[in-house]
Write a protein that holds these residues in place. Structure first.
Motif, PDB file in Angstrom:
ATOM      1  N   ALA A 243       0.837  -1.204   0.000  1.00 54.19           N
ATOM      2  CA  ALA A 243       0.000   0.000   0.000  1.00 54.19           C
ATOM      3  C   ALA A 243       0.871   1.253   0.000  1.00 54.19           C
ATOM      4  O   ALA A 243       0.617   2.208  -0.752  1.00 54.19           O
ATOM      5  CB  ALA A 243      -0.932  -0.015   1.210  1.00 54.19           C
ATOM      6  N   LYS A 244       1.900   1.271   0.819  1.00 56.27           N
ATOM      7  CA  LYS A 244       2.806   2.419   0.862  1.00 56.27           C
ATOM      8  C   LYS A 244       3.555   2.575  -0.462  1.00 56.27           C
ATOM      9  O   LYS A 244       3.780   3.704  -0.931  1.00 56.27           O
ATOM     10  CB  LYS A 244       3.788   2.264   2.024  1.00 56.27           C
ATOM     11  CG  LYS A 244       3.182   2.591   3.375  1.00 56.27           C
ATOM     12  CD  LYS A 244       4.226   2.604   4.469  1.00 56.27           C
ATOM     13  CE  LYS A 244       3.668   3.220   5.749  1.00 56.27           C
ATOM     14  NZ  LYS A 244       3.437   4.669   5.653  1.00 56.27           N
ATOM     15  N   LEU A 245       3.954   1.477  -1.048  1.00 51.58           N
ATOM     16  CA  LEU A 245       4.640   1.516  -2.336  1.00 51.58           C
ATOM     17  C   LEU A 245       3.765   2.141  -3.413  1.00 51.58           C
ATOM     18  O   LEU A 245       4.203   3.049  -4.145  1.00 51.58           O
ATOM     19  CB  LEU A 245       5.021   0.084  -2.743  1.00 51.58           C
ATOM     20  CG  LEU A 245       5.530  -0.107  -4.171  1.00 51.58           C
ATOM     21  CD1 LEU A 245       6.915   0.495  -4.334  1.00 51.58           C
ATOM     22  CD2 LEU A 245       5.535  -1.597  -4.535  1.00 51.58           C
ATOM     23  N   TYR A 246       2.524   1.698  -3.506  1.00 51.60           N
ATOM     24  CA  TYR A 246       1.640   2.203  -4.555  1.00 51.60           C
ATOM     25  C   TYR A 246       1.219   3.651  -4.288  1.00 51.60           C
ATOM     26  O   TYR A 246       0.989   4.416  -5.234  1.00 51.60           O
ATOM     27  CB  TYR A 246       0.416   1.306  -4.687  1.00 51.60           C
ATOM     28  CG  TYR A 246       0.664   0.051  -5.503  1.00 51.60           C
ATOM     29  CD1 TYR A 246       1.728  -0.035  -6.395  1.00 51.60           C
ATOM     30  CD2 TYR A 246      -0.173  -1.053  -5.402  1.00 51.60           C
ATOM     31  CE1 TYR A 246       1.949  -1.178  -7.146  1.00 51.60           C
ATOM     32  CE2 TYR A 246       0.032  -2.203  -6.155  1.00 51.60           C
ATOM     33  CZ  TYR A 246       1.099  -2.256  -7.020  1.00 51.60           C
ATOM     34  OH  TYR A 246       1.303  -3.387  -7.787  1.00 51.60           O
ATOM     35  N   LEU A 247       1.110   4.035  -3.019  1.00 51.27           N
ATOM     36  CA  LEU A 247       0.807   5.436  -2.718  1.00 51.27           C
ATOM     37  C   LEU A 247       1.959   6.327  -3.162  1.00 51.27           C
ATOM     38  O   LEU A 247       1.740   7.391  -3.751  1.00 51.27           O
ATOM     39  CB  LEU A 247       0.550   5.613  -1.223  1.00 51.27           C
ATOM     40  CG  LEU A 247       0.070   7.006  -0.818  1.00 51.27           C
ATOM     41  CD1 LEU A 247      -1.373   7.250  -1.270  1.00 51.27           C
ATOM     42  CD2 LEU A 247       0.178   7.201   0.696  1.00 51.27           C
ATOM     43  N   LEU A 248       3.177   5.903  -2.905  1.00 54.00           N
ATOM     44  CA  LEU A 248       4.351   6.651  -3.355  1.00 54.00           C
ATOM     45  C   LEU A 248       4.362   6.770  -4.872  1.00 54.00           C
ATOM     46  O   LEU A 248       4.597   7.853  -5.425  1.00 54.00           O
ATOM     47  CB  LEU A 248       5.620   5.951  -2.866  1.00 54.00           C
ATOM     48  CG  LEU A 248       6.954   6.506  -3.384  1.00 54.00           C
ATOM     49  CD1 LEU A 248       7.185   7.923  -2.875  1.00 54.00           C
ATOM     50  CD2 LEU A 248       8.107   5.588  -2.973  1.00 54.00           C
ATOM     51  N   ALA A 249       4.080   5.670  -5.560  1.00 53.88           N
ATOM     52  CA  ALA A 249       4.110   5.671  -7.028  1.00 53.88           C
ATOM     53  C   ALA A 249       3.031   6.562  -7.627  1.00 53.88           C
ATOM     54  O   ALA A 249       3.220   7.123  -8.722  1.00 53.88           O
ATOM     55  CB  ALA A 249       3.944   4.241  -7.545  1.00 53.88           C
ATOM     56  N   ALA A 250       1.900   6.712  -6.928  1.00 54.30           N
ATOM     57  CA  ALA A 250       0.799   7.525  -7.450  1.00 54.30           C
ATOM     58  C   ALA A 250       0.960   9.007  -7.143  1.00 54.30           C
ATOM     59  O   ALA A 250       0.319   9.842  -7.780  1.00 54.30           O
ATOM     60  CB  ALA A 250      -0.526   7.028  -6.862  1.00 54.30           C
ATOM     61  N   ARG A 588       6.896  13.395  -1.398  1.00 60.33           N
ATOM     62  CA  ARG A 588       6.054  12.724  -2.394  1.00 60.33           C
ATOM     63  C   ARG A 588       4.925  13.633  -2.884  1.00 60.33           C
ATOM     64  O   ARG A 588       4.460  13.480  -4.015  1.00 60.33           O
ATOM     65  CB  ARG A 588       5.519  11.393  -1.872  1.00 60.33           C
ATOM     66  CG  ARG A 588       4.512  11.457  -0.761  1.00 60.33           C
ATOM     67  CD  ARG A 588       4.025  10.063  -0.346  1.00 60.33           C
ATOM     68  NE  ARG A 588       3.070  10.135   0.729  1.00 60.33           N
ATOM     69  CZ  ARG A 588       1.775  10.357   0.576  1.00 60.33           C
ATOM     70  NH1 ARG A 588       1.274  10.523  -0.633  1.00 60.33           N
ATOM     71  NH2 ARG A 588       0.968  10.409   1.618  1.00 60.33           N
ATOM     72  N   TRP A 589       4.500  14.595  -2.057  1.00 58.47           N
ATOM     73  CA  TRP A 589       3.481  15.558  -2.496  1.00 58.47           C
ATOM     74  C   TRP A 589       4.058  16.690  -3.342  1.00 58.47           C
ATOM     75  O   TRP A 589       3.310  17.493  -3.892  1.00 58.47           O
ATOM     76  CB  TRP A 589       2.788  16.190  -1.281  1.00 58.47           C
ATOM     77  CG  TRP A 589       1.925  15.278  -0.476  1.00 58.47           C
ATOM     78  CD1 TRP A 589       1.235  14.179  -0.912  1.00 58.47           C
ATOM     79  CD2 TRP A 589       1.631  15.410   0.920  1.00 58.47           C
ATOM     80  NE1 TRP A 589       0.547  13.611   0.121  1.00 58.47           N
ATOM     81  CE2 TRP A 589       0.760  14.338   1.264  1.00 58.47           C
ATOM     82  CE3 TRP A 589       2.009  16.309   1.905  1.00 58.47           C
ATOM     83  CZ2 TRP A 589       0.272  14.156   2.554  1.00 58.47           C
ATOM     84  CZ3 TRP A 589       1.528  16.137   3.206  1.00 58.47           C
ATOM     85  CH2 TRP A 589       0.674  15.064   3.523  1.00 58.47           C
ATOM     86  N   LYS A 590       5.370  16.810  -3.370  1.00 55.81           N
ATOM     87  CA  LYS A 590       6.055  17.921  -4.043  1.00 55.81           C
ATOM     88  C   LYS A 590       5.670  19.275  -3.436  1.00 55.81           C
ATOM     89  O   LYS A 590       5.519  20.275  -4.134  1.00 55.81           O
ATOM     90  CB  LYS A 590       5.766  17.929  -5.552  1.00 55.81           C
ATOM     91  CG  LYS A 590       6.628  16.995  -6.378  1.00 55.81           C
ATOM     92  CD  LYS A 590       6.512  17.302  -7.874  1.00 55.81           C
ATOM     93  CE  LYS A 590       7.175  18.622  -8.201  1.00 55.81           C
ATOM     94  NZ  LYS A 590       7.039  18.971  -9.634  1.00 55.81           N
ATOM     95  N   THR A 591       5.530  19.301  -2.130  1.00 59.00           N
ATOM     96  CA  THR A 591       5.234  20.559  -1.433  1.00 59.00           C
ATOM     97  C   THR A 591       6.401  21.010  -0.556  1.00 59.00           C
ATOM     98  O   THR A 591       6.306  22.044   0.114  1.00 59.00           O
ATOM     99  CB  THR A 591       3.983  20.416  -0.549  1.00 59.00           C
ATOM    100  OG1 THR A 591       4.178  19.336   0.379  1.00 59.00           O
ATOM    101  CG2 THR A 591       2.743  20.134  -1.393  1.00 59.00           C
ATOM    102  N   ALA A 592       7.486  20.265  -0.569  1.00 56.68           N
ATOM    103  CA  ALA A 592       8.626  20.608   0.286  1.00 56.68           C
ATOM    104  C   ALA A 592       9.228  21.951  -0.098  1.00 56.68           C
ATOM    105  O   ALA A 592       9.724  22.684   0.766  1.00 56.68           O
ATOM    106  CB  ALA A 592       9.692  19.508   0.211  1.00 56.68           C
ATOM    107  N   ASN A 593       9.187  22.288  -1.385  1.00 55.00           N
ATOM    108  CA  ASN A 593       9.792  23.555  -1.810  1.00 55.00           C
ATOM    109  C   ASN A 593       9.052  24.769  -1.249  1.00 55.00           C
ATOM    110  O   ASN A 593       9.626  25.853  -1.127  1.00 55.00           O
ATOM    111  CB  ASN A 593       9.886  23.635  -3.330  1.00 55.00           C
ATOM    112  CG  ASN A 593       8.552  23.447  -4.009  1.00 55.00           C
ATOM    113  OD1 ASN A 593       7.804  22.534  -3.678  1.00 55.00           O
ATOM    114  ND2 ASN A 593       8.234  24.293  -4.971  1.00 55.00           N
ATOM    115  N   SER A 594       7.792  24.621  -0.873  1.00 50.71           N
ATOM    116  CA  SER A 594       7.084  25.729  -0.224  1.00 50.71           C
ATOM    117  C   SER A 594       7.172  25.622   1.299  1.00 50.71           C
ATOM    118  O   SER A 594       7.382  26.622   1.986  1.00 50.71           O
ATOM    119  CB  SER A 594       5.616  25.780  -0.665  1.00 50.71           C
ATOM    120  OG  SER A 594       4.946  24.574  -0.336  1.00 50.71           O
ATOM    121  N   GLU A 595       7.038  24.416   1.835  1.00 51.47           N
ATOM    122  CA  GLU A 595       7.033  24.239   3.285  1.00 51.47           C
ATOM    123  C   GLU A 595       8.422  24.408   3.902  1.00 51.47           C
ATOM    124  O   GLU A 595       8.544  24.879   5.039  1.00 51.47           O
ATOM    125  CB  GLU A 595       6.481  22.851   3.641  1.00 51.47           C
ATOM    126  CG  GLU A 595       4.998  22.673   3.366  1.00 51.47           C
ATOM    127  CD  GLU A 595       4.118  23.371   4.380  1.00 51.47           C
ATOM    128  OE1 GLU A 595       4.597  23.667   5.491  1.00 51.47           O
ATOM    129  OE2 GLU A 595       2.944  23.633   4.071  1.00 51.47           O
TER     130      GLU A 595
END
Length: 652
Positions: A243-250, A588-595
């Protein structure tokens, strides 16, 4: 100083300790960590001479699992923005490896927390893969370890397959496309034969999923001998890992990320598919649902505290104890996978504040400090963000404003004492997870035996909680209460109740499912709300729709995909706070550059008077460079050894 361990950890940990010592005698290194198998034939023959020795080797395979209960092994503790450390930190207590990542000091010469080559506080996952491959090569041969029964042999193969898959997953999460180590490369291989190249992310995901499926078929449904085997993997754990693998991939990092359009092998092969694929969310939904069903069938449920102690507690205190003990109560029903190889011991000291004057300086360090931005993340008592609460938002505009606590607020804040307005009218998780000046801290050894007279944190200049030893204090004025077992003590004869780290817990799976469903569907529905609401209910909050309808200035927010995405991400931030998840979620959300391009702030802890103490000060200005910092750099020396490897984007 005495340390109490849960009796369930038992034999498994004892064997792990012995096995870890044996690892280095079982592995012969060459110039490249990827290229050889152990070639000491006599040692390998002994390791598989009988079932007892073979089981020790299997536990050596387990020994490379991440040390997530360790202040140094869990990069998520100090590698992002959840917690900060004193600038005059004594590195004999906590080293600065993960913190150096948070401060923007990552590099290619000797990367911090480098799992690629087991350097700077990181476990070596490629070493783990080599151990797993060696184990599988021998144990799958039924002419070897002749005293091993077929059912145990099958189970051990399943465990090694799982660990092989999981080490690949951990590397994928850190580095993106990785070489797949399906078999160990023999020592007689040609130079060309050891120059493995990176494999596209989608192929990595398929390979790992296949291994997990193979492992699932051979693993037990549950642990039948809990006194010796808790922590070993089961079918449910394999499903949760998938489940964690597929969440990361999505997730956006690997699903339609245009930043990687030129990320290619030297032969031109694209390593990350830049076309968004909505079916990846559907695949994640199916996988997470299967993991939840299996976990619940095996008895998993959200933890609710039952007060069997002699301490009188209100319902609100019991709610807070449910939140704290979901982490700290060993092997409780919420823990889908407890990592017996990583025990929360020293991290409790690093979180603990001085509550009594007879606390030993060697028993508590008070260094894990939450920045103000994390304090602000928690909801109001109405279950919505402080900036959205239509009844309370005005109170937080100047949240340095002081307010005096009343007797009715004694289970959270010391009555008749002043503290910041920010600390009032907050949700139970705020008070369960964090401590601050004049806040309550409920522990099992409180003399009053009542939650209305708990320990009080006093940490202004000159007070007990401010600390007197260099580098042993809260840099922001906040302490992480969440990771401290409430039955631990910190006096000269201290007894810390150590617990196995909750690698995966049911609340995490519930929030994963809500996220995947929301992304897969056009608009959120009752299934999305149900799983996030179950987590909120345990936290003493109303459901999302009800809370936003009744209390938010943006009542329609939960009705849209974008609005629910924001709610779910914040819910994960709060529910899983200080466990190390945020570090990976932001990536994985690609929000690190703002946070992670915001200041780290705290109170002016050098002050004695409350009006001076409660002034914001900036401790550090973080810098996160995108897309570079989303993935770890491969060490430069390894690129020189294996010329077929390409570096991650931005690190060239």
């Amino acid at each position: 100083m005495k340390i109490i361990y849960s009796s369930h950890i038992g034999k498994f940990l004892d064997i792990l300790k012995v096995s870890s010592v044996c690892i280095w005698t079982l592995i012969a290194f060459s110039c490249d960590f990827l290229d050889v198998v152990p070639d000491n034939v006599q040692t390998i023959e002994h390791a598989f001479s009988n079932s007892t020795e073979a089981e020790k080797y299997l536990f050596s395979c387990y020994s490379r699992l991440p040390s997530n209960a360790s202040e140094n092994g869990n990069v998520g503790f100090f590698g992002a923005d959840e917690a900060w450390l004193p600038e005059d930190l004594d590195e004999r207590v906590v080293n600065k490896d993960a913190w150096s990542i948070a401060k923007g000091y990552q590099n290619i010469n000797r990367p911090y927390h480098s799992a690629w080559n087991s350097d700077r506080s990181a476990n070596g996952y490629f070493i783990g893969l080599r151990l797993c491959n060696t184990f599988l090569e021998n144990i799958q041969n039924e002419s070897i370890v002749r005293d091993l029964e077929l059912d145990r042999r099958s189970r051990w193969i399943g465990e090694a397959l799982f660990l092989k898959a999981y080490y690949h997953y951990l590397l994928l999460r850190m580095y993106g496309p990785i070489p797949l180590i399906d078999k160990n490369i023999p020592v007689y291989a040609s130079p060309e034969g050891v120059r493995v190249k990176r494999v596209p992310v989608d192929e990595c995901v398929d390979y790992i999923a296949k291994l997990l499926d193979q492992a699932y078929e051979k693993l037990p449904a549950s642990i039948s001998r809990p006194t010796t085997e808790l922590g070993r993997v089961t079918k449910t754990i394999a499903l949760a890992a998938k489940a964690k693998l597929y969440l990361l991939a999505a997730s956006p990092l690997f699903n339609g990320n245009s930043d990687y359009s030129n990320f290619r092998n030297k032969d031109g092969e694209l390593l990350v598919n830049t076309e968004y694929d909505a079916t990846k969310w559907e695949r994640a939904v199916i996988a997470i649902r299967a993991a939840i069903d299996a976990a619940e069938e095996d008895g998993a449920k959200l933890f609710y505290f039952e007060n069997t102690s002699q301490i009188s507690m209100t319902d609100e205190s019991i709610t807070k104890m449910s939140i704290r003990n979901a982490i700290c109560d060993p092997w409780n029903k919420e823990i889908v996978w407890g990592n017996s190889n990583s025990r929360a011991d020293r991290i409790q000291q690093i979180c603990m504040a001085a509550l009594r004057d007879d606390y030993s300086y060697d028993a508590y360090f008070a260094q894990m400090a939450a920045p103000l931005k994390m304090v602000e993340k928690f909801y109001t008592k109405n279950g919505v963000p402080i900036t959205e609460d239509k009844y309370l938002a005005q109170n937080y505009i100047q949240y340095e404003t002081l307010r005096t606590a009343t007797q009715d607020e004694s289970i959270n804040i010391q009555p008749n004492e002043q503290t910041a307005r920010l600390h009032f009218d907050r949700e139970p998780r705020f008070y369960a997870d964090l401590a601050f000046d004049r806040s309550a801290w409920l522990m099992y050894d409180i003399p009053s035996k009542s939650d209305k007279e708990p320990y009080w944190v006093k940490c202004r200049l000159g007070e007990l909680g401010a600390g007197v030893i260099q580098g042993r204090y809260s840099a922001t004025g906040y302490f992480v209460k969440k990771l401290v077992n409430w039955e631990s003590t910190f006096t000269q004869s201290s007894q810390r109740k150590v617990y196995p780290w909750p690698e995966i817990r049911l609340a995490d799976l519930y929030l994963m499912y809500a996220e995947a469903l929301n992304e897969w569907k056009n608009v959120p529905d009752d299934d999305v709300y149900y799983y996030i609401d179950e987590v909120r209910k345990r936290a003493g909050l109303k459901g999302v729709v009800e809370s936003w309808t009744d209390y938010s200035t943006n009542p329609s927010k939960p009705t849209t995909k974008d609005g629910m995405r924001e709610i779910i991400q914040r819910e994960r931030c709060i529910e899983l706070a200080f466990e190390g998840h945020r570090f990976w979620d932001l990536r994985r959300w690609k929000t690190a550059n703002s946070e992670l391009n915001q200041p780290i702030e705290g109170w002016d802890i050098s002050q004695k008077e409350p009006r001076a103490y409660y002034q914001k000060r900036t401790l550090y200005m973080q810098e996160f460079i995108a897309p570079r910092d989303y993935l770890w750099p491969i060490p430069e020396k390894d690129l020189r050894v294996n010329t077929d490897l390409v570096q991650n984007p931005g690190w060239q």
